[in-house]
Design a protein around this motif. Structure first.
Motif, PDB file in Angstrom:
ATOM      1  N   SER A 201     -65.507 -19.275  11.566  1.00  0.00           N
ATOM      2  CA  SER A 201     -66.424 -18.171  11.775  1.00  0.00           C
ATOM      3  C   SER A 201     -67.002 -17.739  10.440  1.00  0.00           C
ATOM      4  CB  SER A 201     -65.703 -17.004  12.433  1.00  0.00           C
ATOM      5  OG  SER A 201     -66.560 -15.909  12.517  1.00  0.00           O
ATOM      6  N   TYR A 202     -68.303 -17.683  10.367  1.00  0.00           N
ATOM      7  CA  TYR A 202     -68.964 -17.216   9.149  1.00  0.00           C
ATOM      8  C   TYR A 202     -69.202 -15.718   9.196  1.00  0.00           C
ATOM      9  CZ  TYR A 202     -69.764 -22.118   8.188  1.00  0.00           C
ATOM     10  OH  TYR A 202     -69.581 -23.432   7.932  1.00  0.00           O
ATOM     11  N   ILE A 203     -69.063 -15.116  10.344  1.00  0.00           N
ATOM     12  CA  ILE A 203     -69.355 -13.700  10.509  1.00  0.00           C
ATOM     13  C   ILE A 203     -68.208 -12.844   9.984  1.00  0.00           C
ATOM     14  CG2 ILE A 203     -69.789 -11.891  12.208  1.00  0.00           C
ATOM     15  CD1 ILE A 203     -71.156 -14.049  13.906  1.00  0.00           C
ATOM     16  N   GLY A 204     -66.994 -13.200  10.225  1.00  0.00           N
ATOM     17  CA  GLY A 204     -65.844 -12.428   9.766  1.00  0.00           C
ATOM     18  C   GLY A 204     -65.414 -11.404  10.797  1.00  0.00           C
ATOM     19  N   VAL A 205     -64.264 -10.833  10.583  1.00  0.00           N
ATOM     20  CA  VAL A 205     -63.683  -9.856  11.485  1.00  0.00           C
ATOM     21  C   VAL A 205     -63.976  -8.462  10.954  1.00  0.00           C
ATOM     22  CG1 VAL A 205     -61.509  -9.037  12.461  1.00  0.00           C
ATOM     23  CG2 VAL A 205     -61.866 -11.474  12.101  1.00  0.00           C
ATOM     24  N   TYR A 206     -64.283  -7.543  11.852  1.00  0.00           N
ATOM     25  CA  TYR A 206     -64.541  -6.158  11.455  1.00  0.00           C
ATOM     26  C   TYR A 206     -63.244  -5.521  10.982  1.00  0.00           C
ATOM     27  CZ  TYR A 206     -65.299  -1.176  11.775  1.00  0.00           C
ATOM     28  OH  TYR A 206     -65.355   0.154  11.494  1.00  0.00           O
ATOM     29  N   LYS A 207     -63.307  -4.862   9.853  1.00  0.00           N
ATOM     30  CA  LYS A 207     -62.163  -4.125   9.323  1.00  0.00           C
ATOM     31  C   LYS A 207     -62.609  -2.711   9.025  1.00  0.00           C
ATOM     32  CE  LYS A 207     -59.943  -7.969   6.933  1.00  0.00           C
ATOM     33  NZ  LYS A 207     -59.454  -8.411   5.621  1.00  0.00           N
ATOM     34  N   ARG A 208     -61.656  -1.803   8.994  1.00  0.00           N
ATOM     35  CA  ARG A 208     -61.959  -0.429   8.617  1.00  0.00           C
ATOM     36  C   ARG A 208     -60.886   0.077   7.672  1.00  0.00           C
ATOM     37  NH1 ARG A 208     -61.036   3.569  13.601  1.00  0.00           N
ATOM     38  NH2 ARG A 208     -60.951   5.028  11.903  1.00  0.00           N
ATOM     39  N   ASP A 209     -61.219   1.109   6.920  1.00  0.00           N
ATOM     40  CA  ASP A 209     -60.256   1.715   6.010  1.00  0.00           C
ATOM     41  C   ASP A 209     -59.117   2.313   6.839  1.00  0.00           C
ATOM     42  OD1 ASP A 209     -61.966   1.024   4.013  1.00  0.00           O
ATOM     43  OD2 ASP A 209     -62.711   3.045   3.647  1.00  0.00           O
ATOM     44  N   LEU A 210     -57.907   2.162   6.352  1.00  0.00           N
ATOM     45  CA  LEU A 210     -56.742   2.635   7.085  1.00  0.00           C
ATOM     46  C   LEU A 210     -55.949   3.615   6.235  1.00  0.00           C
ATOM     47  CD1 LEU A 210     -54.987   2.358   9.636  1.00  0.00           C
ATOM     48  CD2 LEU A 210     -53.811   0.492   8.492  1.00  0.00           C
ATOM     49  N   PRO A 211     -56.204   4.931   6.402  1.00  0.00           N
ATOM     50  CA  PRO A 211     -55.418   5.925   5.669  1.00  0.00           C
ATOM     51  C   PRO A 211     -54.126   6.234   6.418  1.00  0.00           C
ATOM     52  CG  PRO A 211     -57.198   7.000   6.833  1.00  0.00           C
ATOM     53  CD  PRO A 211     -57.316   5.524   7.112  1.00  0.00           C
ATOM     54  N   GLN A 212     -53.018   6.363   5.673  1.00  0.00           N
ATOM     55  CA  GLN A 212     -51.727   6.667   6.283  1.00  0.00           C
ATOM     56  C   GLN A 212     -50.965   7.653   5.419  1.00  0.00           C
ATOM     57  OE1 GLN A 212     -50.155   2.648   6.393  1.00  0.00           O
ATOM     58  NE2 GLN A 212     -50.440   2.586   8.597  1.00  0.00           N
ATOM     59  N   GLY A 213     -50.219   8.528   6.056  1.00  0.00           N
ATOM     60  CA  GLY A 213     -49.344   9.437   5.342  1.00  0.00           C
ATOM     61  C   GLY A 213     -49.947  10.804   5.098  1.00  0.00           C
ATOM     62  N   ASN A 214     -49.383  11.504   4.113  1.00  0.00           N
ATOM     63  CA  ASN A 214     -49.842  12.836   3.721  1.00  0.00           C
ATOM     64  C   ASN A 214     -50.896  12.686   2.633  1.00  0.00           C
ATOM     65  OD1 ASN A 214     -46.682  13.034   4.218  1.00  0.00           O
ATOM     66  ND2 ASN A 214     -47.575  14.980   4.798  1.00  0.00           N
ATOM     67  N   LEU A 215     -52.068  13.273   2.830  1.00  0.00           N
ATOM     68  CA  LEU A 215     -53.089  13.255   1.786  1.00  0.00           C
ATOM     69  C   LEU A 215     -52.605  14.139   0.643  1.00  0.00           C
ATOM     70  CD1 LEU A 215     -55.822  12.375   0.761  1.00  0.00           C
ATOM     71  CD2 LEU A 215     -56.826  14.314   1.947  1.00  0.00           C
ATOM     72  N   VAL A 216     -52.414  13.542  -0.514  1.00  0.00           N
ATOM     73  CA  VAL A 216     -51.911  14.250  -1.695  1.00  0.00           C
ATOM     74  C   VAL A 216     -53.036  14.297  -2.718  1.00  0.00           C
ATOM     75  CG1 VAL A 216     -50.206  14.228  -3.536  1.00  0.00           C
ATOM     76  CG2 VAL A 216     -49.577  13.416  -1.267  1.00  0.00           C
ATOM     77  N   THR A 217     -53.430  15.502  -3.110  1.00  0.00           N
ATOM     78  CA  THR A 217     -54.492  15.648  -4.099  1.00  0.00           C
ATOM     79  C   THR A 217     -53.919  16.206  -5.400  1.00  0.00           C
ATOM     80  OG1 THR A 217     -55.037  17.893  -3.408  1.00  0.00           O
ATOM     81  CG2 THR A 217     -56.196  16.090  -2.290  1.00  0.00           C
TER      82      THR A 217
END
Length: 144
Positions: free
Chosen positions: A21-37
């Protein structure tokens, strides 16, 4: 014989095309856990109570199974077509008071979440402009 050669060639070509496949698989960003700033970590001070830490940071993602005095706040962002960014803040308590703050990863770095989609799943039938229907509930029966 010529017909057999065409069939075999066509079969091999279709087999190769179906596996590649030249098109590729759709991926998305995967955030996990507690957002720490960085701002959250800067507000932590030794001597704070557990409830003050929870008010500031939220509930910990991990509590050490054999030592309830250690809380871990872990945030991991697996970029769809990039690397993985991970932050970790370990808080150690003595009794009810915060004693130690340790961090790993680039706490000062800014992690950008997609603004157009936000975090979590979308509710079908609600556009970005509409207000949340839960906030605008009207009772079905008068007097409620």
């Amino acid at each position: 014989m010529q017909k057999l050669t065409r069939i075999i060639t066509l079969s091999v070509a279709l087999l190769m095309i179906s596996g590649c496949s030249y098109i590729g698989v759709y991926k998305r960003d995967l955030p996990q856990g507690n957002l720490v700033t960085e701002a959250m970590v800067e507000q932590l001070r030794p001597g704070m109570s557990r409830s003050q830490v929870i008010d500031l940071m939220g509930s910990p993602l991990l509590e050490a199974p054999f030592d309830a005095n250690e809380w871990d706040y872990v945030y991991r962002l697996d970029k769809a077509y990039g690397g993985v960014k991970q932050r970790r803040v370990t808080l150690t308590f003595q009794g009810e008071r915060l004693v130690s703050i340790e961090d790993e990863g680039n706490i000062a770095g800014n992690i950008q979440l997609p603004k157009d989609k936000g975090v979590g799943s979308r509710v079908e039938g609600i556009s970005d402009i509409q207000e949340d229907p839960i906030d605008n509930v009207t009772p079905d029966r008068p007097g409620e």
